[in-house]
Scaffold this motif. Structure first.
Motif, PDB file in Angstrom:
ATOM      1  N   PRO A   1       0.822  -1.212   0.000  1.00  9.16           N
ATOM      2  CA  PRO A   1       0.000   0.000   0.000  1.00  9.16           C
ATOM      3  C   PRO A   1       0.856   1.262   0.000  1.00  9.16           C
ATOM      4  CG  PRO A   1       0.145  -0.852   2.221  1.00  9.16           C
ATOM      5  CD  PRO A   1       0.884  -1.826   1.342  1.00  9.16           C
ATOM      6  N   ALA A   2       0.203   2.381  -0.323  1.00 10.67           N
ATOM      7  CA  ALA A   2       0.836   3.684  -0.142  1.00 10.67           C
ATOM      8  C   ALA A   2       0.862   3.969   1.357  1.00 10.67           C
ATOM      9  CB  ALA A   2       0.044   4.758  -0.887  1.00 10.67           C
ATOM     10  N   LEU A   3       2.065   3.945   1.946  1.00 12.26           N
ATOM     11  CA  LEU A   3       2.181   3.954   3.406  1.00 12.26           C
ATOM     12  C   LEU A   3       1.602   5.204   4.050  1.00 12.26           C
ATOM     13  CD1 LEU A   3       5.761   2.454   3.915  1.00 12.26           C
ATOM     14  CD2 LEU A   3       3.568   1.290   3.909  1.00 12.26           C
ATOM     15  N   PHE A   4       1.776   6.364   3.416  1.00  9.83           N
ATOM     16  CA  PHE A   4       1.389   7.609   4.070  1.00  9.83           C
ATOM     17  C   PHE A   4       0.037   8.133   3.591  1.00  9.83           C
ATOM     18  CE2 PHE A   4       6.016   7.348   3.790  1.00  9.83           C
ATOM     19  CZ  PHE A   4       6.336   7.362   5.139  1.00  9.83           C
ATOM     20  N   ASP A   5      -0.527   7.452   2.585  1.00 11.43           N
ATOM     21  CA  ASP A   5      -1.781   7.924   2.022  1.00 11.43           C
ATOM     22  C   ASP A   5      -2.870   6.865   2.149  1.00 11.43           C
ATOM     23  OD1 ASP A   5      -3.772   8.257  -0.222  1.00 11.43           O
ATOM     24  OD2 ASP A   5      -2.722  10.176  -0.387  1.00 11.43           O
ATOM     25  N   GLY A   6      -2.537   5.641   1.757  1.00 12.09           N
ATOM     26  CA  GLY A   6      -3.491   4.550   1.858  1.00 12.09           C
ATOM     27  C   GLY A   6      -4.559   4.551   0.788  1.00 12.09           C
ATOM     28  N   SER A   7      -4.479   5.467  -0.190  1.00 12.38           N
ATOM     29  CA  SER A   7      -5.546   5.591  -1.171  1.00 12.38           C
ATOM     30  C   SER A   7      -5.270   4.828  -2.458  1.00 12.38           C
ATOM     31  CB  SER A   7      -5.790   7.066  -1.499  1.00 12.38           C
ATOM     32  OG  SER A   7      -4.648   7.652  -2.094  1.00 12.38           O
ATOM     33  N   TYR A   8      -4.102   4.223  -2.595  1.00 12.85           N
ATOM     34  CA  TYR A   8      -3.799   3.469  -3.804  1.00 12.85           C
ATOM     35  C   TYR A   8      -2.877   2.308  -3.459  1.00 12.85           C
ATOM     36  CZ  TYR A   8       0.361   6.505  -3.697  1.00 12.85           C
ATOM     37  OH  TYR A   8       1.490   7.186  -3.307  1.00 12.85           O
ATOM     38  N   ILE A   9      -2.610   1.465  -4.468  1.00  9.84           N
ATOM     39  CA  ILE A   9      -1.785   0.278  -4.299  1.00  9.84           C
ATOM     40  C   ILE A   9      -0.507   0.443  -5.115  1.00  9.84           C
ATOM     41  CG2 ILE A   9      -1.660  -2.220  -4.561  1.00  9.84           C
ATOM     42  CD1 ILE A   9      -3.705  -1.303  -2.522  1.00  9.84           C
ATOM     43  N   ASN A  10       0.621   0.160  -4.499  1.00 10.27           N
ATOM     44  CA  ASN A  10       1.905   0.151  -5.196  1.00 10.27           C
ATOM     45  C   ASN A  10       2.249  -1.264  -5.645  1.00 10.27           C
ATOM     46  OD1 ASN A  10       2.934   2.943  -4.876  1.00 10.27           O
ATOM     47  ND2 ASN A  10       2.875   2.448  -2.694  1.00 10.27           N
ATOM     48  N   PHE A  11       2.970  -1.356  -6.752  1.00  4.21           N
ATOM     49  CA  PHE A  11       3.556  -2.630  -7.129  1.00  4.21           C
ATOM     50  C   PHE A  11       4.911  -2.382  -7.775  1.00  4.21           C
ATOM     51  CE2 PHE A  11       1.165  -1.326 -10.875  1.00  4.21           C
ATOM     52  CZ  PHE A  11       1.991  -1.653 -11.936  1.00  4.21           C
ATOM     53  N   GLY A  12       5.751  -3.372  -7.730  1.00  3.81           N
ATOM     54  CA  GLY A  12       7.087  -3.258  -8.310  1.00  3.81           C
ATOM     55  C   GLY A  12       7.714  -4.627  -8.419  1.00  3.81           C
ATOM     56  N   GLY A  13       8.927  -4.675  -8.984  1.00  3.09           N
ATOM     57  CA  GLY A  13       9.593  -5.961  -9.096  1.00  3.09           C
ATOM     58  C   GLY A  13      10.711  -5.953 -10.106  1.00  3.09           C
ATOM     59  N   PHE A  14      11.181  -7.139 -10.394  1.00  2.00           N
ATOM     60  CA  PHE A  14      12.300  -7.324 -11.323  1.00  2.00           C
ATOM     61  C   PHE A  14      12.042  -8.572 -12.146  1.00  2.00           C
ATOM     62  CE2 PHE A  14      16.437  -8.931 -12.619  1.00  2.00           C
ATOM     63  CZ  PHE A  14      17.073  -7.785 -13.084  1.00  2.00           C
ATOM     64  N   LEU A  15      12.152  -8.452 -13.479  1.00  4.35           N
ATOM     65  CA  LEU A  15      11.912  -9.557 -14.393  1.00  4.35           C
ATOM     66  C   LEU A  15      13.144  -9.762 -15.258  1.00  4.35           C
ATOM     67  CD1 LEU A  15       8.331  -8.522 -15.602  1.00  4.35           C
ATOM     68  CD2 LEU A  15       8.909 -10.055 -13.713  1.00  4.35           C
ATOM     69  N   SER A  16      13.722 -10.950 -15.196  1.00  4.69           N
ATOM     70  CA  SER A  16      14.867 -11.291 -16.033  1.00  4.69           C
ATOM     71  C   SER A  16      14.423 -12.373 -17.013  1.00  4.69           C
ATOM     72  CB  SER A  16      16.039 -11.782 -15.179  1.00  4.69           C
ATOM     73  OG  SER A  16      17.165 -12.029 -15.987  1.00  4.69           O
ATOM     74  N   PHE A  17      14.124 -11.965 -18.265  1.00  2.45           N
ATOM     75  CA  PHE A  17      13.657 -12.907 -19.275  1.00  2.45           C
ATOM     76  C   PHE A  17      14.784 -13.868 -19.648  1.00  2.45           C
ATOM     77  CE2 PHE A  17      10.993  -9.137 -19.899  1.00  2.45           C
ATOM     78  CZ  PHE A  17       9.732  -9.707 -19.821  1.00  2.45           C
ATOM     79  N   ALA A  18      14.412 -15.124 -19.877  1.00  9.03           N
ATOM     80  CA  ALA A  18      15.432 -16.144 -20.126  1.00  9.03           C
ATOM     81  C   ALA A  18      14.852 -17.274 -20.960  1.00  9.03           C
ATOM     82  CB  ALA A  18      15.960 -16.687 -18.799  1.00  9.03           C
ATOM     83  N   ASN A  19      15.691 -18.220 -21.285  1.00 13.57           N
ATOM     84  CA  ASN A  19      15.286 -19.485 -21.880  1.00 13.57           C
ATOM     85  C   ASN A  19      15.614 -20.568 -20.868  1.00 13.57           C
ATOM     86  OD1 ASN A  19      15.067 -21.916 -23.321  1.00 13.57           O
ATOM     87  ND2 ASN A  19      15.634 -20.939 -25.249  1.00 13.57           N
ATOM     88  N   LEU A  20      14.590 -21.180 -20.289  1.00 16.99           N
ATOM     89  CA  LEU A  20      14.789 -22.207 -19.271  1.00 16.99           C
ATOM     90  C   LEU A  20      15.055 -23.578 -19.880  1.00 16.99           C
ATOM     91  CD1 LEU A  20      12.044 -21.222 -16.651  1.00 16.99           C
ATOM     92  CD2 LEU A  20      14.474 -20.608 -16.672  1.00 16.99           C
ATOM     93  N   ASN A  21      15.261 -23.628 -21.201  1.00 18.22           N
ATOM     94  CA  ASN A  21      15.596 -24.882 -21.877  1.00 18.22           C
ATOM     95  C   ASN A  21      14.556 -25.963 -21.598  1.00 18.22           C
ATOM     96  OD1 ASN A  21      18.105 -23.882 -22.950  1.00 18.22           O
ATOM     97  ND2 ASN A  21      18.945 -24.057 -20.866  1.00 18.22           N
ATOM     98  N   ASN A  22      13.314 -25.628 -22.022  1.00 22.27           N
ATOM     99  CA  ASN A  22      12.186 -26.542 -21.786  1.00 22.27           C
ATOM    100  C   ASN A  22      12.003 -26.819 -20.298  1.00 22.27           C
ATOM    101  OD1 ASN A  22      10.940 -27.003 -24.295  1.00 22.27           O
ATOM    102  ND2 ASN A  22      12.603 -28.372 -24.911  1.00 22.27           N
TER     103      ASN A  22
END
Length: 749
Positions: A606-627
């Motif tokens: 959540p937005a810690l100081f507001d609470g009126s919206y939702i935060n999201f984030g992250g990290f994506l490393s695209f790859a080939n998992l070889n089947n």
């Protein structure tokens, strides 16, 4: 199967009716069946339990032993224990005690009363009823573990008043008649109004969950649960417990999801900033269920031989009444939300009903699992997943038009197993209304539908408790999990034209938006029965597989998910047509996106100081998992790793496509408590200058070298290894570094 409870009990017991009976007679004799059947409603006995505000009932440890002395086909032991609590010297126990509002200190005693009564019905059949009620109390389960008490899933706490009542005609649990009743009401849900939108929760409860002592908590606030079957079958046979009702059963499950600051210790603190309880989302399901069928069987998962282990398996199916609703919106006092209502069932082409329920949870099995066990079969993606089947082969359920892959993800540790088979959702909400949290004058009904039918769902889900104590999703996560879930469409295509058979709509996973105000012109083939038009993905398949995914709950990162091997695939036909029958579809393109990651991180907070919206984030490393995860790639000669494909909507020509293949590289969405990463915001009509509600999603993405790896260092360039058209390689594309901002807003027109 063995259950053991080590207990310590404090408190006082009062049985007023029993005391009066004892004082009024020198001896008591057992009633005969005939005498018991003649007892009327004013008779009976009440057993009361009272616990002083400072006292509690505690069980030092509750242990459920499974498969003691049993082995799998390879000779490995299947024995495990589900354990709640610790020992007499351990503060982590199972307890029941009085509690005040919002988790505050109790000011009055807990009174738990059980009334037992017998009587006869209008047909002069004897029956018995049990009615239990309690004022606000706390049920606390600390340290849920599997075999090893040093590794815990965390703690669960439920604060609520409630009532539980059952009555049996011809005796309790008699499966031979339909005059029984069953009620469970947590939070004092009032469902007396004919419109579920007006149902209230008079004394809402709270459900707390945290991974580590003193850590961040998730709260289901304003919690209410109601299951009210007034007449039906409640019985026990050689298969287990049966609950059936062809009529109406009232149901309610609603709550506000909050995030509790570290150190709150199972208390709800009205929102006033980052150190309090912060609102996130409202969820709810309420209305009538019809043709209910619930089964509870004493059996667990199954070995490759088909033999079942010990455990519990539940099955549930029902149809949605015309007033059933799904709610999604803002949490908090002045909450605005969307109400998805007026369910419509998928039908045959002539409008006749199909031989199935709107909602089907065919089998859900609770069991334990260990590394090296001969456990449940693999998930067959593109094929059938029968419950209890040996799983020796992975055969197509699409007539061979799509490849069938056996997804292999064995248990890597000792933990909890949740296995789902034969699930499906075969109805959709034909009406979506906006409900304003400030004034009903701002409510909106724009005549649109949300179509999210789910054809067939199968899942293997293993949860492994950890020691906890970490402050990041990458260190000492609260628990880890292996999960393989396939949400599929059953049905093939015409062998000559390549067009999908209509069964791919009837039995399909369809993800669409519908316009229910749209009317077809006179003379159109569907004008007499169509209820609008929809556009989106039809006959889709969704696969999600994650290996050793770490789950954490922290104040600054919220709910964190992280894994070094994840596969996500979504494929289906983009098009549109008439609803609900889809007799005249128009197809645009077949879309197939397969995403594989050797580093996947996602956070929701959540937005810690507001609470009126939702935060999201992250990290994506695209790859080939070889089947990765797949034992074979039947029908797929090439392993393209991460790819996105657009093909002609003809299942005979799916290999003639535009394909971005062998995609590798990094994308980061910054973690930010003030919305500088990803942000989801439902803007209420009351707060907007134009008086229109809006849903806005904003996102900053750092690509390639602009991204920062979770362990530090610049990200890898985003590379499309092959750009193909009709299997011809057109070259490579590289994005060394980029910063991308995107925003889209859905609003009333």
């Amino acid at each position: 199967m063995h259950i053991e409870i080590k207990k310590r009990i404090t408190g006082s017991f009062v049985s007023a009716s029993a005391l009066m009976m004892a004082c009024g007679a020198q001896a008591l004799e057992t009633l005969s069946d005939q005498e018991l059947g003649s007892v009327r409603g004013q008779d009976g006995v009440t057993i009361s339990l009272q616990i002083d505000p400072t006292e509690s009932i505690t069980a030092e440890q509750i242990r459920w032993d499974l498969d003691i002395g049993q082995t799998d086909g390879g000779g490995a032991s299947l024995a495990n224990q589900l354990i709640i609590g610790g020992s007499s010297s351990d503060a982590s126990q199972f307890s029941i005690k009085p509690i005040g509002m919002n988790g505050g200190a109790a000011t009055e005693a807990l009174n738990f009363a059980v009334k037992i009564d017998a009587g006869t019905n209008a047909m002069n059949r004897p029956g018995i009823g049990i009615n239990a009620s309690w004022n606000r109390m706390r049920v606390q389960m600390d340290d849920l573990t599997v075999s090893n008490t040093a590794r815990s899933f965390g703690s669960v706490v439920l604060d609520s008043e409630g009532r539980f009542a059952i009555s049996g005609d011809g005796g309790l649990f008699n499966q031979d008649n339909d005059q029984a009743s069953l009620l469970l009401n947590l939070g004092n849900v009032d469902a007396s109004d004919a419109n579920p939108s007006n149902w209230t929760i008079d004394n809402p409860g709270q459900l707390f969950f945290r991974l580590t002592d003193g850590g961040t908590e998730a709260i289901l606030h304003n919690f209410g649960f109601l299951f009210d079957m007034q007449q039906g079958v409640l019985g026990i046979n050689d298969e287990g417990l049966i609950v059936q009702n062809t009529g109406r059963t009232n149901f309610n499950l609603t709550f506000d999801l909050y995030a509790n600051a570290t150190g709150q210790n199972f208390q709800f603190v009205p929102f006033a900033g980052a150190s309090t309880s912060i609102p996130m989302l409202l969820f709810g399901w309420r209305g009538g269920m019809e043709n209910l069928d619930l089964r509870l069987r004493p059996q667990g998962t199954w070995l490759d031989s088909g033999v079942h282990t010990q455990g519990l398996t539940a099955s549930l199916s029902f149809d949605l009444a015309s007033d059933f609703q799904f709610l999604l919106g803002e949490a908090g006092d002045d909450r605005s939300y969307l109400e998805f209502a007026n369910p419509v069932s998928l039908t045959a082409s002539d409008g006749s009903a199909l031989n199935r329920s709107d909602v089907e949870f065919g089998y859900l099995t609770l069991d334990t699992v260990s590394a090296g066990h001969d456990t449940v079969p693999n998930i067959c993606y593109g094929g059938a997943n029968p419950y209890g089947g040996a799983g020796a082969s992975c055969t197509t359920s699409t007539g061979g038009i799509l490849p069938a892959q056996s997804i292999d993800l064995p248990a890597s540790d000792t933990g909890l197993a949740l296995v789902a088979r034969d699930w499906g959702l075969h109805a959709y909400a034909s009406k979506v209304q906006y409900r304003d949290g400030v004034t009903s004058a701002n409510d909106v009904d724009d005549g649109w539908a949300l179509i999210y039918t789910l054809g067939d769902i199968s899942s293997n889900w293993y949860l492994y408790p950890q020691s906890g104590g970490g402050t990041s999703v990458d260190t000492d996560a609260g628990f880890t999990m292996d999960i393989a879930t396939a949400i599929q469409t059953v049905g093939g295509a015409d062998a000559v034209t390549g067009r999908p058979l209509r069964s791919r709509w009837e039995n399909g996973t369809n993800l669409m938006i519908g316009d229910t105000d749209f009317t077809y012109p006179t003379g159109h083939p569907v004008a007499s029965y169509a209820q609008g038009m929809a556009i989106g993905l039809m006959g889709a398949d969704l696969l999600f597989v994650a290996d050793d995914m770490r789950v954490a709950l922290t104040q600054l990162e919220g709910l964190g998910l992280s894994s070094d091997a994840v596969r996500l695939q979504l494929r289906g036909l983009f098009g549109g047509g008439d609803i609900p029958r889809m007799n005249s579809p128009v197809y645009g393109s077949y879309i197939d996106a397969n995403l594989e990651f050797d580093k996947f991180q996602f956070n929701l907070f959540p937005a810690l100081f507001d609470g009126s919206y939702i935060n999201f984030g992250g990290f994506l490393s695209f790859a080939n998992l070889n089947n990765g995860f797949s034992q074979n790639s039947a029908g797929d000669a090439n392993d393209d790793g991460t790819y996105i494909s657009f093909a002609e909507p003809n299942f005979n020509k799916l290999d003639v496509d535009v394909r971005l293949a062998d995609i590798t590289g990094d994308i980061a969405i910054p973690l930010s408590v003030v919305g500088d990463g990803g942000k989801i915001d439902l803007l209420s009509a009351s707060s907007e200058a134009d008086g229109k509600p809006k849903l806005r999603v904003e996102m900053n993405m750092n690509v390639g070298a602009a991204a920062t790896k979770p362990g530090g260092g610049a990200g890898d360039p985003l590379t499309i290894g092959r750009i193909e058209f009709g299997n011809k390689d057109l070259g490579t594309m590289v994005i060394p570094s980029a910063k991308i901002y995107t925003s889209f807003t859905l609003e009333q027109q």
